[in-house]
Design a protein around this motif. Structure first.
Motif, PDB file in Angstrom:
ATOM      1  N   LEU A  11       0.870  -1.165   0.000  1.00 36.78           N
ATOM      2  CA  LEU A  11       0.000   0.000   0.000  1.00 36.78           C
ATOM      3  C   LEU A  11       0.906   1.214   0.000  1.00 36.78           C
ATOM      4  N   ARG A  17      -2.559   4.500   4.677  1.00 35.92           N
ATOM      5  CA  ARG A  17      -1.255   3.831   4.611  1.00 35.92           C
ATOM      6  C   ARG A  17      -0.383   4.451   3.538  1.00 35.92           C
ATOM      7  N   TYR A  22       3.532  -5.528   3.316  1.00 35.42           N
ATOM      8  CA  TYR A  22       3.126  -6.599   4.215  1.00 35.42           C
ATOM      9  C   TYR A  22       3.411  -7.956   3.578  1.00 35.42           C
ATOM     10  N   LYS A  38      -7.133  -2.506   9.285  1.00 39.34           N
ATOM     11  CA  LYS A  38      -7.222  -3.931   8.923  1.00 39.34           C
ATOM     12  C   LYS A  38      -8.094  -4.127   7.682  1.00 39.34           C
ATOM     13  N   VAL A  41      -6.441  -2.874   4.426  1.00 41.52           N
ATOM     14  CA  VAL A  41      -5.448  -3.781   3.841  1.00 41.52           C
ATOM     15  C   VAL A  41      -6.137  -4.913   3.084  1.00 41.52           C
ATOM     16  N   TYR A  45      -6.277  -5.872  -1.150  1.00 40.95           N
ATOM     17  CA  TYR A  45      -6.019  -7.196  -1.737  1.00 40.95           C
ATOM     18  C   TYR A  45      -7.195  -7.628  -2.619  1.00 40.95           C
ATOM     19  N   LEU A 370      -0.985  -3.926  13.203  1.00 41.32           N
ATOM     20  CA  LEU A 370      -1.136  -2.621  12.584  1.00 41.32           C
ATOM     21  C   LEU A 370      -1.303  -1.507  13.612  1.00 41.32           C
TER      22      LEU A 370
END
Length: 372
Positions: A11, A17, A22, A38, A41, A45, A370
């Motif tokens: 990110l 972010r 990660y 959370k 992220v 994806y 995080l």
């Protein structure tokens, strides 16, 4: 031969972010307090996976401005955007995909880069803001070093390469191998968010492919009971580890109106319809069933041209432990790591502090904190 899997998520500038990288292992859980990012992220994806499957940009990002970092200032033409990327490992080695998206004043892809071992295989750039295309250049390594052509600015260029590249030169074959690996790795994703209230009512039997919200759980159990008895028996054993009281099996009952409902067998005691179970028990059963099934049983866009033996399914689930007690969480983590060890299924999710603490004590789980 290794199956294509996403092993890193980036990110670079997305939501809250910046410059974040990660690593993703066979089982990865993100944890942190509310507002730590959370869901952001996991959402990044899923967005990459949908783009890899060919979904248009506007469908993937219906509210693109929400993903622009608050600190991002518009340029002289009022443009702001965000950047995300990933690494997909597989037979071609690590392949990096990086994407720059303009969110304002209009949504479009303004830059994409596909690289392998530091070698650039594809780049795209917005050359003419008045056109709905980007200028793409991909490696040829023949008489002409690169091939240039316009690509749509609302679709992932990497996903289009298998239709555009002939594979006549060594360079083109390298581009194809990298692009196909990236696409297979991204598309092998199933977002799973069980909603207990949708799992209680009987359902009509049908194709038997588990939906994202697991609302047709009884229908899928009807299918596995009849077509996959060995898998169904394993699920019944797993059910006993996460449901209260003795569980001796999982059955399916056809009702007079043609619908089916699932039942927990209790030995000599009356069977319990799944509709009477608590939210935590239903979420546990749904997640366990998802882990024990493959792409053919999940309602996802299967990659028909790639054999199942060459694919590794990744389950994406937010709030893995929501409604689960410590015993159910431990049983689910044990099941997840055991299945992930076979290399056919991976899991990426988020979890609360208590579940994260359990996960840290579970071999084979990567926990990413995080906390700011």
């Amino acid at each position: 031969m290794p199956r294509p899997v996403v092993t890193e998520l980036r990110l670079s500038a997305y939501g809250g972010r910046r410059g974040a990288t990660y690593p993703l292992g066979p089982v990865t859980l993100f944890t942190g307090p509310s507002g730590s990012g959370k869901s952001t992220v996991l959402g990044a994806y899923e967005a990459l996976a949908r783009l890899g499957a060919g979904d248009p940009l506007a469908e993937v990002f219906p509210d693109p401005a929400a993903h622009v970092p608050e600190s991002a200032r518009p340029d002289s033409q009022g443009r702001r955007g965000f950047r995300i990327g990933c690494t997909v490992d597989g037979p071609a080695g690590p392949v990096r995909l990086d994407l720059a998206v303009q969110a304002e004043p209009e949504l479009r892809i303004v830059g994409e880069r596909l690289t392998r071992h530091g070698r650039t295989l594809l780049t795209t750039a917005l050359r003419d803001p008045g056109r709905s295309t980007v200028q793409a250049a991909w490696l040829t390594a023949g008489t002409t070093p690169v091939t240039r052509a316009p690509l749509p600015d609302d679709l992932l260029g990497t996903a289009l390469l298998p239709l555009r590249v002939a594979g006549a030169t060594e360079g083109q074959r390298e581009v194809l191998a990298a692009a196909e690996q990236a696409v297979v790795g991204l598309r092998s994703l199933f977002p799973c968010g069980p909603v207990p209230d949708r799992m209680r009512a009987p359902v009509l039997p049908g194709e038997g492919r588990l939906l994202r919200d697991c609302g047709n759980l009884a229908e899928v159990l009807h299918r596995t009971h009849n077509a996959c008895p060995r898998r169904h028996q394993r699920f019944a054993a797993v059910a006993g580890a996460g449901c209260a009281g003795p569980v001796t099996g999982v059955g399916v009952q056809r009702l007079p109106d043609g619908t089916v409902r699932a039942l927990l067998a209790r030995g000599t005691r009356p069977a319990t319809p799944l509709g009477r179970l608590g939210d935590g028990e239903l979420r546990y059963l749904a997640l366990a069933l998802t882990l024990l099934t493959g792409p053919g049983v999940l309602a996802m866009d299967r990659i028909a041209e790639v054999p199942d033996a060459m694919q590794c399914l990744t389950l994406l689930t937010d709030d893995l432990d929501r409604g689960l007690d410590a015993r159910q969480t431990a049983a689910l983590l044990a099941l997840t790591t055991a299945i992930a060890a076979d290399g056919h299924i991976r899991l990426v999710g988020s979890a609360g502090a208590e579940a994260a603490a359990q996960a840290r004590r579970t071999e084979g789980v990567t926990v990413v904190d995080l906390t700011p």
